[in-house]
Design a protein around this motif. Structure first.
Motif: not given
Length: 913
Positions: A526-534, A536-538, A565-568
């Protein structure tokens, strides 16, 4: 033949009262390019009743009416009549697949999709596809055809319906392996029961019209007996009637059926019985899983069976719920009370439990949920198929830990008692030391065996060393026996209570951790402003939850966007994995590992969706292990939060776009109103003045005055049209900029030449416009004509909105790498509230859309556009009194030797602005 439901129109939603299944539901998302296809099932109670023949016959009838009909797949039964009926219908060639060195024929799903007929005839709805194909079951192939707008006719028998497995097995003694979920059958648009008398069917078997002679004789001896066929026919008729009743609206007081999930082999039959009950009562269906301490110690077979039972309940339309607790009866009753369950379905086994007998479970459920009816389903598993008793085994770590809790407190208590005995402490007080040691062991070990063994040894040691007579185990005093028995019983009871309390605290901690994780996830999104931030949080939350590699593909107009991606990230760069993710995006359905669709993939892919809108695809690498039911539930919750936040962002963007569009429409209306009013006024003046000039009696003075009026109005019209054209070109980016080195002082002089002629003879002809020259050279890289037009508009604006006695100053200053160009007046100034909208098009003073003054409100808007394309800024300042418009442009600094080579502005005789 009989029709069980009239054919529905394409636009009608299919049976919204039924629960939706995440894996097998036919409630599909709308496809913007095509409507969802309709499904018709030709239903029979046994093989040979004529389902395939009736389907082909219906296909021929529709083909005569002009419908594009193809045979997607036809099962080769070597039946002459059926083969002849297929003649005349186009057939998509089947796929030839080899599995375990055996040639198999399967439907070519991609071939049918590429052919894209109006109607596809697909035989054997319950068929299991060969490994390596996209879907594990044919009904999933048919669902994909429906999603792509292709109508499907198919066939199925009653014994293939999931919820009727036990009923059919009880009649025929045969467990049918190929089954379809009930919601696939119930959500069909039309079901046609193909029915013949059982005796007639047996005659067809005898004539060899269904199977070969040997196979037919064997079938008549086992499955196809008159009694079996009559019973199956009755079940088929009842199933069609139940489906027809489901189309009735659900009442507010509908029943709520609750069934418990477990890893027992018989649990699948209990789930199917509860599903049939939910269908019969048209009620809600919930499957409850009670996570107890034993859940963490399930072996691989039990864990796999539990997962399969959960998937079965999901396919049958149940809503899966999970609670934590040690007392099964109390947890079931509490959940039933809170969820208002009216019927509880449990199983009963012939085996007796050491902890909870079926009768006591029923009694406890009756006390916990007095308003619910309890149905006990007998366990149908035979002695031969029952699970073998688990062998008792202890790990070395558990043994060492148990020995520590048995002997360390015992030795410590004994040493303390020896020390206290030398101090003259009585025997009774020494026994209290051992009791204290026993209680500590019971509390901290939380193991009844350890606590019991410690208490027995403690009693024996105390009797041998400290009780009279010492160094003997004879119980001289009968009171010792009672005290020792009570001590041992108390230690075991305390250990059991400590174990239960510890488990309850563990469950509560897990529940609190899950709640905290979901709350944190929701807050971060909810505190994320952009789709990229949402996104990334997911990805971060899913990675922290599962410890597995996560990928998120955003939906970019129906295509996979750039993965996060989270990693790899190389794990997901495989073309096969991306193809699975794209399929999930287009079909709004999970696929990949642990599913029945594209199960050869390494990862599990889930659609990130809210209602029918898909905002992306999340992939989870399952190479290192599967997900637990708890993890899956949490993942779906996090993805649901993510989809909701992405939808909110999209709604905000849509709202802003609509507001901008509305504002643009308002401005367009204002422009049309202004143009129609303001352009008509000078044109009327010009035409009237020209008409008066044609009058021979017009005096010379009047002719001069009329000529000047025509000249001034035409100049105004010319300037207005030029402003409109310039503003349009600047906004569209189509104007050609001819940048060159120009002297801002010469720009100001040229602008004054254009402004003063328009004032000649008018009310502003005597007003002074002072030019304050710069102390240093002021050169810029710019289009000289546009800069002249910029200054002309600013000076015209000052002349128009300031009193006649107000002086106007044009000042040029060089400040480092900037050139400041000010146009100031000493009029009433501009209110602070109006400065925000001053440079908007079609806006004049007092922040009102123009409609009555001879001014389209384009001058300042054009000024801002000209300054923007030159990389500068324009602002309005207070002049105390009056207003000051300041233009800041990048300055070009030259040495004195280079000044002679600079290009001057066009002279007045050349083409003017």
């Amino acid at each position: 033949m009989m029709e069980t439901r009239p054919e529905q129109s394409y636009s009608k939603e299919i049976n919204p009262n039924l629960p939706e299944s995440s894996e097998s539901s036919l409630r599909l998302p709308p496809n913007p390019d095509s409507h969802r296809g309709k499904l018709k099932i030709f239903f029979g109670y046994a093989a040979g009743v004529g389902k395939t023949y009736s389907m082909l016959e219906a296909g021929h009838e529709l083909k005569k009416k002009g419908v594009d009909v193809v045979i997607g797949y036809l099962e080769p039964h070597d039946r002459k009549e059926t083969a002849e009926q297929a003649n005349g219908l186009e057939q998509v060639p089947a796929l030839n697949v080899e599995y375990n060195c055996l040639p198999l024929r399967e439907m070519d799903l991609d071939g049918v999709l590429a052919r894209k007929p109006q109607l596809a005839l697909v035989d054997e709805l319950a068929h299991t596809n060969a490994k390596g194909l996209r879907h594990a079951k044919r009904y999933q192939d048919i669902k994909e055809l429906l999603r792509n707008g292709i109508d499907v006719y198919t066939t199925v028998n009653v014994q293939h319906i999931e919820s009727l497995r036990e009923v059919v097995a009880a009649i025929t003694g045969i467990q049918v392996a190929e089954r379809i979920p009930d919601d696939v059958f119930d959500l069909a648009d039309q079901v046609e029961l193909v029915d013949i008398e059982p005796k007639e069917l047996l005659e067809r078997f005898a004539e060899g019209k269904v199977y070969g002679q040997k196979q037919a004789d064997l079938a008549r001896q086992n499955f196809f007996t008159l009694d079996n066929l009559s019973a199956l026919r009755e079940i088929a008729l009842r199933r069609c009637a139940d489906r027809l009743n489901q189309s009735q609206p659900q009442s507010k007081a509908a029943d709520h059926i609750l069934v418990c999930l477990s890893s027992s082999p018989s649990n699948a039959g209990i789930i199917r019985a509860a599903a049939r009950m939910a269908q019969a009562f048209h009620g809600r269906f919930t499957a409850l899983y009670i996570q107890s301490p034993q859940s963490d110690t399930l072996d691989l077979d039990d864990a796999s069976r539990l997962e399969e039972n959960m998937r079965l309940a999901n396919r049958l339309g149940a809503r899966i719920e999970t609670v934590f607790g040690d007392n099964i009866a109390r947890q079931i009753g509490e959940f039933a009370r809170v969820s208002h369950a009216t019927k509880i379905v449990i199983g009963r086994s012939g085996r007796k439990s050491a902890f909870l007998h079926p009768s006591s479970l029923t009694d406890q459920l009756s006390e916990s949920a007095p308003n619910a009816e309890i149905f006990i389903i007998p366990d149908s598993e035979t002695t031969a198929t029952r699970r073998p008793a688990k062998k008792f085994s202890l790990k070395m770590e558990e043994v060492s830990q148990g020995l520590f809790y048995v002997f360390v407190p015992l030795i410590a208590a004994t040493l303390i008692c020896f020390a206290l005995e030398n101090l003259g402490i009585s025997e009774a007080n020494l026994f209290v030391i051992y009791i204290f040691s026993i209680l500590l062991t019971a509390v901290f070990s939380r193991n009844t065996i350890t606590a019991g063994l410690n208490s027995i040894l403690s009693v024996l040691v105390f009797r041998y060393f400290f009780a009279w007579p010492s160094h003997s185990l004879d119980m001289v005093d009968q009171g010792y026996i009672l005290s020792f028995i009570l001590t041992i019983t108390l230690s075991i009871a305390i250990a059991d209570l400590a174990r239960k309390n510890h488990r309850q605290q563990t469950f509560m901690a897990r529940a609190a951790a899950k709640s905290a994780l979901l709350y944190e996830s929701g807050q971060n999104m909810l505190q994320s402003d952009t789709d990229e931030q949402i996104i990334g949080q997911t990805v971060r939350q899913l990675h922290d939850l599962t410890g597995k590699d996560i990928v998120f593909y955003p939906n970019e107009q129906g295509k996979l966007g750039k993965p996060i991606c989270s990693e790899h990230p190389q794990t997901f760069e495989n073309g096969k994995e991306q193809a699975v993710a794209l399929w999930v995006l287009k079909n709004n359905k999970r696929a990949g590992a642990t599913t029945d669709t594209l199960f050869g993939a390494r990862c599990l892919y889930l659609a990130v969706r809210h209602k029918t809108s898909v905002y992306g695809v999340a992939g989870i690498d399952l190479n290192k292990g599967k997900l637990t039911p708890d993890e899956m539930s949490m993942i779906l919750s996090i993805l649901g939060q993510s989809a909701l936040c992405l939808e909110n962002n999209e709604n905000v963007r849509i709202s802003e776009a609509n507001a901008l569009k509305s504002q643009q429409e308002q401005l367009q209306i204002a422009m049309l109103r202004s143009i129609s009013h303001d352009l008509r006024t000078p044109l009327t003046t010009i035409s009237a003045s020209a008409d008066m000039l044609l009058d021979p009696q017009c005096s010379p003075d009047n002719r001069r005055q009329l000529t000047r009026t025509i000249y001034e109005d035409s100049i105004w019209l010319r300037d207005t049209v030029e402003n409109l054209l310039a503003l349009t070109r600047l906004e569209d980016g189509t104007i050609d900029l001819h940048k060159e080195l120009v002297d801002v002082e010469e720009v100001a002089v040229e602008a004054l030449r254009h402004v003063r002629p328009s004032c000649h003879g008018g009310p502003d002809s005597d007003r002074a416009i002072a030019l304050i020259e710069p102390e240093e050279d002021a050169f810029v890289q710019a289009d000289g004509k546009l800069l002249v037009q910029l200054l002309v508009n600013l000076m015209d604006n000052a002349l128009k909105y300031t009193p006649p006695e107000s002086a106007i100053e044009v000042e040029i200053k060089s400040a480092g790498d900037k050139v400041l160009l000010d146009v100031a007046d000493h009029g009433p100034g501009i209110p602070k509230a109006e400065k925000e909208h001053l440079f908007e098009p079609f806006m004049t003073s007092h922040n009102k859309i123009v409609d009555s003054k001879r001014s389209l409100g384009l001058g300042l808007s054009l000024c801002k556009s000209i300054v923007d394309v030159h990389g500068g800024t324009i602002e309005v300042l207070d002049n105390h009194p009056g207003a000051r418009f300041r233009i800041t442009l990048p300055r070009v600094v030259f040495s004195p030797d280079d000044l002679s080579e600079l290009t001057s502005l066009p002279s007045e005789e050349e083409e003017s602005v």
